[in-house]
Design an enzyme around this catalytic site. Sequence first.
Site, PDB file in Angstrom:
ATOM      1  CB  SER A  24      -0.921   0.007   1.229  1.00 32.48           C
ATOM      2  OG  SER A  24      -0.176  -0.158   2.423  1.00 32.48           O
ATOM      3  CG  ASN A 111      -4.128  -5.017  13.020  1.00 32.75           C
ATOM      4  OD1 ASN A 111      -3.621  -4.907  11.903  1.00 32.75           O
ATOM      5  ND2 ASN A 111      -4.425  -6.179  13.565  1.00 32.75           N
ATOM      6  CB  THR A 156     -41.983  24.314  -9.002  1.00 32.92           C
ATOM      7  OG1 THR A 156     -43.100  24.756  -9.769  1.00 32.92           O
ATOM      8  CG2 THR A 156     -41.931  25.113  -7.689  1.00 32.92           C
ATOM      9  CG  HIS A 157     -42.660  20.978 -12.033  1.00 33.28           C
ATOM     10  ND1 HIS A 157     -42.895  19.633 -11.858  1.00 33.28           N
ATOM     11  CD2 HIS A 157     -43.409  21.611 -11.081  1.00 33.28           C
ATOM     12  CE1 HIS A 157     -43.765  19.456 -10.860  1.00 33.28           C
ATOM     13  NE2 HIS A 157     -44.092  20.646 -10.359  1.00 33.28           N
ATOM     14  CB  SER A 278     -15.389  26.893 -28.532  1.00 34.21           C
ATOM     15  OG  SER A 278     -15.329  26.152 -29.733  1.00 34.21           O
ATOM     16  CE  LYS A 284     -19.945  26.425 -27.432  1.00 37.85           C
ATOM     17  NZ  LYS A 284     -21.098  25.864 -26.779  1.00 37.85           N
ATOM     18  CD  GLU A 291     -19.709  22.384 -19.106  1.00 45.35           C
ATOM     19  OE1 GLU A 291     -20.023  21.515 -19.932  1.00 45.35           O
ATOM     20  OE2 GLU A 291     -18.946  23.331 -19.397  1.00 45.35           O
ATOM     21  CD  GLN A 323      -2.881  -2.476   2.183  1.00 50.13           C
ATOM     22  OE1 GLN A 323      -2.186  -2.663   3.165  1.00 50.13           O
ATOM     23  NE2 GLN A 323      -2.622  -3.031   1.010  1.00 50.13           N
TER      24      GLN A 323
HETATM   25  N1  ARG Z   1      -1.203  -1.279   5.312  1.00 49.48           N
HETATM   26  C1  ARG Z   1      -2.155  -1.817   6.221  1.00 49.48           C
HETATM   27  C2  ARG Z   1      -3.486  -1.110   6.050  1.00 49.48           C
HETATM   28  O1  ARG Z   1      -3.524  -0.124   5.432  1.00 49.48           O
HETATM   29  C3  ARG Z   1      -1.696  -1.603   7.632  1.00 49.48           C
HETATM   30  C4  ARG Z   1      -2.239  -2.595   8.610  1.00 49.48           C
HETATM   31  C5  ARG Z   1      -1.675  -3.915   8.365  1.00 49.48           C
HETATM   32  N2  ARG Z   1      -1.999  -4.830   9.385  1.00 49.48           N
HETATM   33  C6  ARG Z   1      -1.879  -6.131   9.223  1.00 49.48           C
HETATM   34  N3  ARG Z   1      -2.217  -6.895  10.184  1.00 49.48           N
HETATM   35  N4  ARG Z   1      -1.418  -6.613   8.111  1.00 49.48           N
HETATM   36  O2  ARG Z   1      -4.523  -1.568   6.491  1.00 49.48           O
END
Ligand code: ARG
Length: 459
Positions: A24, A111, A156-157, A278, A284, A291, A323
């Site tokens: 990640s 975690n 409205t509408h 444009s 334009k 948009e 993740q």
């Molecule tokens: N890169 C992980 C995430 O974004 C971090 C936590 C990873 N924990 C694990 N038990 N593998 O969630």
Amino acid sequence: SANSMWGGRFAAGPDAIMEAINASIGFDRRLYAQDIRGSRAHAAMLAATGIIEGSDAEAIGKGLLTVLSEIEAGDFAFRTDLEDIHMNVEARLKEIIGEPAGRLHTGRSRNDQVATDFRLWVRDQCDAAIDGLTALIRAALSQAEAGADWVMPGFTHLQTAQPVTWGHHMMAYVEMFGRDLSRFQDARRRMNESPLGAAALAGTGYPIDRDMTAAALDFDRPMANSLDAVSDRDFALEFLAASSICAVHLSRLAEELVIWSSAQFRFVSMSDKWSTGSSIMPQKRNPDAAELIRAKIGRILGATVALFTVMKGLPLAYSKDMQEDKEQVFDAADTLMLALAAMTGMLSDLTANRDRLEAAASSGFSTATDLADWLVRELGLPFRDAHHVTGSLVALAEGRGIDLPDLTLDDMTGVHAGITQDVFSVLGVHNSVASRQSYGGTAPAQVRAQIARWKEILA
Ligand code: ARG
């Protein structure tokens, strides 16, 4: 070779594709500042509670600042084999300070670490959204103030309904953006609890001090349940939901600006700064920014649906599925902040065409309701009968290609004998808006009261 962070039981390293799907670092490097802040708080707590030596904590704290400056200087070599920002930072810390780096992860898990980092990041984005919305509300408020009594057609509408004022229309958006702002405030308040110290899921046997780390990270308190702390991403969902609702509001205003700036409406002119030309049609002036703001809800709502879908049905506690939370929230937050800034700029530089608004308000039989109300008030007709009489008068005018005020008194009495000259006093658009004095109504006095209330809120 096996991973240096968790490779104790592994003989071989991961397949290249495994590394690609698992890593990640390509996106969660955006959490570096939060990660280092969380680790510094954790290390200081470990020393204060006697879990590690003060000298080790000092080395860790200093080393982490070195890592921070390396990353900020662009001198940091992010490594995919180290998976994520947490392990990249720790591995570099080890290179810089050696053995004490290995003590940082005592009583902690990735975690609770990632849950902490991400909460800190999303909390910052709530603040950014609150700032962005405040600026936008100020811009809409200035527009409202300038044109508190400028008459325009209310629809409205998308059909002419009754005259309203420009200020009233702008203040409608101020109310919507104000609720958006309060949604981010609510979400921020609710998410402001610290997951740090939940460890992997069960808490830890080390005598950690979760209040201390919570305070160091400006959280109101530690989260009360360690399983919940590492399992839920409702704070991210809430941010995305608030962002989606806000993006819907932005999208509706953007759509109105697109319509209003067209040659057929000419209610507003956008400044050159917010228009494009444009390459083929020299006349334009395209409202591209409006948009694009109108379209951005697609990304933000897409991210919202994506993360809801990821979280749905996940068993407690942490699963790697989670993740997938970051890219969605990163993209939604970036998109929202850009859309808010663009809308604020566009609105600040927008010129409403007062004459054109009033001319449009005066056509399309916009005061037909006022006529019906006059019949009720002055002649005592039941509203349904008054509605019918007025409908006949509209049909008469429409057949002649004129508007209601252009009918003669003879035309009027031909449809209902009781009508007097006085009726013409209610057919003008200024009379119409001025009469709508009910709380929250479009009368300039009411609109000015709304403006004053908001100025007080923002003061
Ligand atoms: N890169 C992980 C995430 O974004 C971090 C936590 C990873 N924990 C694990 N038990 N593998 O969630």
